[in-house]
Scaffold this active site. Structure first.
Site, PDB file in Angstrom:
ATOM      1  N   GLU A  15      19.255  -8.179 -14.686  1.00 11.13           N
ATOM      2  CA  GLU A  15      19.482  -7.357 -15.947  1.00 11.13           C
ATOM      3  C   GLU A  15      19.626  -5.782 -15.387  1.00 11.13           C
ATOM      4  O   GLU A  15      19.106  -4.998 -16.287  1.00 11.13           O
ATOM      5  CB  GLU A  15      18.158  -7.591 -16.719  1.00 11.13           C
ATOM      6  CG  GLU A  15      18.235  -8.923 -17.157  1.00 11.13           C
ATOM      7  CD  GLU A  15      17.274  -9.347 -18.184  1.00 11.13           C
ATOM      8  OE1 GLU A  15      17.050  -8.477 -19.127  1.00 11.13           O
ATOM      9  OE2 GLU A  15      16.703 -10.587 -18.546  1.00 11.13           O
ATOM     10  N   GLU A  30      23.262 -39.418 -23.600  1.00 10.02           N
ATOM     11  CA  GLU A  30      24.091 -40.593 -24.266  1.00 10.02           C
ATOM     12  C   GLU A  30      23.108 -41.963 -24.466  1.00 10.02           C
ATOM     13  O   GLU A  30      23.319 -42.596 -25.283  1.00 10.02           O
ATOM     14  CB  GLU A  30      25.269 -41.065 -23.033  1.00 10.02           C
ATOM     15  CG  GLU A  30      24.671 -41.578 -21.503  1.00 10.02           C
ATOM     16  CD  GLU A  30      24.614 -40.186 -20.752  1.00 10.02           C
ATOM     17  OE1 GLU A  30      24.180 -39.094 -21.058  1.00 10.02           O
ATOM     18  OE2 GLU A  30      25.389 -40.018 -19.593  1.00 10.02           O
ATOM     19  N   ARG A  78      17.149 -15.870 -20.988  1.00 16.40           N
ATOM     20  CA  ARG A  78      16.296 -15.817 -19.713  1.00 16.40           C
ATOM     21  C   ARG A  78      15.624 -17.283 -19.686  1.00 16.40           C
ATOM     22  O   ARG A  78      15.373 -17.401 -18.582  1.00 16.40           O
ATOM     23  CB  ARG A  78      15.206 -14.811 -20.203  1.00 16.40           C
ATOM     24  CG  ARG A  78      15.344 -13.431 -19.849  1.00 16.40           C
ATOM     25  CD  ARG A  78      14.517 -12.640 -20.174  1.00 16.40           C
ATOM     26  NE  ARG A  78      14.590 -11.082 -20.257  1.00 16.40           N
ATOM     27  CZ  ARG A  78      14.140 -10.116 -20.531  1.00 16.40           C
ATOM     28  NH1 ARG A  78      13.033 -10.336 -21.463  1.00 16.40           N
ATOM     29  NH2 ARG A  78      14.458  -8.876 -20.505  1.00 16.40           N
ATOM     30  N   GLY A 125      19.856  -2.216 -12.969  1.00 16.73           N
ATOM     31  CA  GLY A 125      20.703  -1.287 -13.634  1.00 16.73           C
ATOM     32  C   GLY A 125      22.046  -1.426 -12.944  1.00 16.73           C
ATOM     33  O   GLY A 125      22.424  -2.050 -12.324  1.00 16.73           O
ATOM     34  N   THR A 182      15.730   0.901 -12.687  1.00 13.60           N
ATOM     35  CA  THR A 182      15.222   0.053 -14.141  1.00 13.60           C
ATOM     36  C   THR A 182      13.967  -0.167 -14.131  1.00 13.60           C
ATOM     37  O   THR A 182      13.232   0.142 -15.389  1.00 13.60           O
ATOM     38  CB  THR A 182      16.260  -1.210 -14.281  1.00 13.60           C
ATOM     39  OG1 THR A 182      17.577  -0.797 -14.172  1.00 13.60           O
ATOM     40  CG2 THR A 182      15.817  -1.917 -15.727  1.00 13.60           C
TER      41      THR A 182
HETATM   42  N1  LIG Z   1      21.617  -1.273 -20.937  1.00 10.77           N
HETATM   43  C1  LIG Z   1      21.346  -1.979 -20.055  1.00 10.77           C
HETATM   44  O1  LIG Z   1      21.830  -3.347 -19.990  1.00 10.77           O
HETATM   45  C2  LIG Z   1      20.407  -1.508 -18.730  1.00 10.77           C
HETATM   46  C3  LIG Z   1      19.802  -2.279 -17.981  1.00 10.77           C
HETATM   47  C4  LIG Z   1      19.122  -2.062 -16.856  1.00 10.77           C
HETATM   48  C5  LIG Z   1      19.161  -0.609 -16.797  1.00 10.77           C
HETATM   49  N2  LIG Z   1      19.600   0.093 -17.893  1.00 10.77           N
HETATM   50  C6  LIG Z   1      19.414   1.667 -17.461  1.00 10.77           C
HETATM   51  O2  LIG Z   1      20.009   2.088 -16.184  1.00 10.77           O
HETATM   52  C7  LIG Z   1      19.139   2.858 -15.581  1.00 10.77           C
HETATM   53  C8  LIG Z   1      18.518   2.575 -14.072  1.00 10.77           C
HETATM   54  O3  LIG Z   1      19.694   1.942 -13.531  1.00 10.77           O
HETATM   55  P1  LIG Z   1      20.053   2.555 -12.024  1.00 10.77           P
HETATM   56  O4  LIG Z   1      21.362   2.266 -11.765  1.00 10.77           O
HETATM   57  O5  LIG Z   1      19.500   3.902 -12.095  1.00 10.77           O
HETATM   58  O6  LIG Z   1      19.078   1.702 -10.957  1.00 10.77           O
HETATM   59  P2  LIG Z   1      18.921   0.319 -10.760  1.00 10.77           P
HETATM   60  O7  LIG Z   1      20.231  -0.353 -10.483  1.00 10.77           O
HETATM   61  O8  LIG Z   1      18.027  -0.420 -11.860  1.00 10.77           O
HETATM   62  O9  LIG Z   1      17.950   0.445  -9.508  1.00 10.77           O
HETATM   63  C9  LIG Z   1      18.527   1.196  -8.244  1.00 10.77           C
HETATM   64  C10 LIG Z   1      17.176   0.878  -7.457  1.00 10.77           C
HETATM   65  O10 LIG Z   1      17.075  -0.295  -7.004  1.00 10.77           O
HETATM   66  C11 LIG Z   1      17.103  -0.228  -5.533  1.00 10.77           C
HETATM   67  N3  LIG Z   1      17.711  -1.267  -4.833  1.00 10.77           N
HETATM   68  C12 LIG Z   1      18.914  -1.603  -5.385  1.00 10.77           C
HETATM   69  N4  LIG Z   1      19.430  -2.523  -4.490  1.00 10.77           N
HETATM   70  C13 LIG Z   1      18.359  -2.661  -3.617  1.00 10.77           C
HETATM   71  C14 LIG Z   1      18.329  -3.695  -2.718  1.00 10.77           C
HETATM   72  N5  LIG Z   1      19.053  -4.546  -2.417  1.00 10.77           N
HETATM   73  N6  LIG Z   1      17.142  -3.768  -2.026  1.00 10.77           N
HETATM   74  C15 LIG Z   1      16.001  -2.968  -2.404  1.00 10.77           C
HETATM   75  N7  LIG Z   1      16.072  -1.983  -3.248  1.00 10.77           N
HETATM   76  C16 LIG Z   1      17.390  -2.050  -3.983  1.00 10.77           C
HETATM   77  C17 LIG Z   1      17.784   1.151  -5.058  1.00 10.77           C
HETATM   78  O11 LIG Z   1      17.099   1.623  -4.062  1.00 10.77           O
HETATM   79  P3  LIG Z   1      17.937   2.428  -2.688  1.00 10.77           P
HETATM   80  O12 LIG Z   1      18.952   3.640  -3.493  1.00 10.77           O
HETATM   81  O13 LIG Z   1      17.202   2.882  -2.026  1.00 10.77           O
HETATM   82  O14 LIG Z   1      18.890   1.540  -2.276  1.00 10.77           O
HETATM   83  C18 LIG Z   1      17.538   2.111  -6.124  1.00 10.77           C
HETATM   84  O15 LIG Z   1      16.227   2.959  -6.191  1.00 10.77           O
HETATM   85  C19 LIG Z   1      18.032   3.332 -16.569  1.00 10.77           C
HETATM   86  O16 LIG Z   1      18.569   4.586 -17.027  1.00 10.77           O
HETATM   87  C20 LIG Z   1      18.044   2.155 -17.410  1.00 10.77           C
HETATM   88  O17 LIG Z   1      17.569   2.386 -18.628  1.00 10.77           O
HETATM   89  C21 LIG Z   1      20.206  -0.014 -18.792  1.00 10.77           C
HETATM   90 ZN   LIG Z   2      22.520 -40.608 -17.274  1.00 16.33          ZN
END
Ligand SMILES: NC(=O)c1ccc[n+]([C@@H]2O[C@H](COP(=O)([O-])OP(=O)(O)OC[C@H]3O[C@@H](n4cnc5c(N)ncnc54)[C@H](OP(=O)(O)O)[C@@H]3O)[C@@H](O)[C@H]2O)c1
Ligand SMILES: [Zn+2]
Length: 351
Positions: free
Chosen positions: A283, A46, A178, A285, A190
């Site tokens: 972001e 402003e 971001r 997975g 991911t």
């Molecule tokens: N299109 C999109 O926007 C997008 C974005 C991202 C990813 N992707 C795709 O999604 C896939 C991967 O996703 P995802 O679901 O398999 O995996 P993710 O959600 O990226 O990661 C899961 C992993 O993170 C670890 N994790 C989760 N929470 C945790 C925590 N609180 N502390 C420590 N570790 C933690 C888990 O370990 P634990 O199981 O031991 O807990 C697990 O190994 C890929 O294919 C990727 O290409 C797509």
């Molecule tokens: Zn001000």
């Protein structure tokens, strides 16, 4: 006010913890001055609109997205500038919640200025969701989830490939997005599957590059990954579990990655807060998205829907979310809908 909100977006990624603020001076229905808060520590929106309007501000109206501040911070109070300018009426969007800065409306009224507040307040609050979150719930960061999904809610195909679900405009939008967050996070799955860089390569150069965070329970982030390889240039934090193998943790540290222990969702958020992170863009997975959602800590969802189907075997956008009945399922507030090329952006806020 729509114009003032549009002006305010120019400060995205540059205003730090301050709110985005846009303003304009209206005289006989014509805009005679515009301004926005462009830099942390710089002049307020402003104040700049009043400078641009100059003498034409006398007897004119000021439209500003946020209640003008009444305190001496890094700049003098905007209420002083308004009174000196001879503005007759002030219309603002959202009431300020910053205990140090609020009270501007009352002060102006006492000085004889006509003041109307609350115009398009929900839109202004949505624009400044992080700012309002910080004042309402300072103990944990503002958590936004960003996912690119198919029409059938899959973020990768059955082979785990997610390049690319959405088109170029959606990916460019993410670089802009971001820039406004203190941290950008992904799950270990991911980090391994996509090898993301998580840097800001868009039109906005953030004041400070967002901290890159990996939820890496078993310290499995590959040494050859982009995140590890660039850890000396861009701050990178791995949050590992208590049982993470010591040699793997040592190797990450050796490569310039900061490592801290944090496992439960709440523990992760407190660790980020402790490091001064007030907002995080997660972001994916799907596993991380599902857990955060189940925990009830997601404040906002940026969902980009692409016009394709990946089938039941594709990676689900939200893993493990318990079933809900239609009448009981919480409905989020749609803050924005936008076309990004052929894709559609939905910005949803938890109520
Ligand atoms: N299109 C999109 O926007 C997008 C974005 C991202 C990813 N992707 C795709 O999604 C896939 C991967 O996703 P995802 O679901 O398999 O995996 P993710 O959600 O990226 O990661 C899961 C992993 O993170 C670890 N994790 C989760 N929470 C945790 C925590 N609180 N502390 C420590 N570790 C933690 C888990 O370990 P634990 O199981 O031991 O807990 C697990 O190994 C890929 O294919 C990727 O290409 C797509
Ligand atoms: Zn001000």
């Amino acid at each position: 006010m729509e114009r003032a909100i549009a002006l305010a977006w120019n400060g995205w990624g540059r205003v730090g913890r301050n709110p985005l603020v846009g303003a304009l001076v209206l005289r006989d229905g014509a805009v005679v001055g515009e301004g926005f808060h462009a830099e942390f520590g710089g002049p307020h929106g402003e104040a700049l609109a009043l400078v641009a309007a100059g003498e034409r501000a006398r007897g004119a109206d000021l439209v500003v997205t946020l209640e003008p501040c009444a305190h001496h911070g890094k700049t003098p109070p905007c209420t002083d500038a308004i009174l000196a300018s001879g503005i007759r009426r002030v219309v603002f969007g959202a009431h300020d919640v910053d205990p140090a800065a609020r009270g501007g409306a009352d002060l102006l009224r006492q000085a004889g200025v006509v003041v109307e507040g609350g115009l398009m307040e929900p839109a202004v609050r949505a624009q400044n969701a992080m700012f309002f979150h910080r004042h309402a719930e300072p103990a944990r960061p503002f958590v936004a989830l960003k996912l690119a999904a198919s029409v059938d809610g899959r973020i990768a195909d059955k082979d785990g490939n997610s390049r690319w679900v959405t088109g170029v405009p959606a990916r460019e939008y993410v670089h802009w997005l971001r820039a406004g967050f203190d941290a950008v996070a992904v799950g270990g799955g991911t980090a391994k599957a996509d090898d993301p860089g998580l840097t800001v390569r868009g039109p906005v150069r953030p004041v400070k590059p967002p901290l890159r965070v990996v939820l890496d329970r078993h310290a499995e982030l590959p040494p050859a990954s982009q995140l590890v390889q660039t850890a000396r240039e861009v701050p990178t934090l791995a949050l590992v579990g208590r049982g993470a193998p010591a040699p793997a943790v040592a190797a990450l540290r050796e490569a310039g990655v900061e490592v801290a222990v944090a496992e439960a969702q709440r523990e992760i958020l407190s660790e980020l807060s402790r490091r001064g992170v007030a907002s995080v863009l997660v972001e994916g997975g799907g596993v991380v998205a599902g857990r955060l959602l189940k925990e009830g800590v997601v404040d906002r969802l940026y969902l980009m829907v692409a016009p394709l189907w990946l089938g039941e075997e594709g990676v689900a956008a939200f893993a493990g979310v318990p079933a809900a009945r239609i009448e009981d399922a919480p409905r989020w507030r749609t803050a924005e809908r936008r076309a990004l090329g052929d894709d559609t952006l939905l910005v949803l806020d938890r109520r």
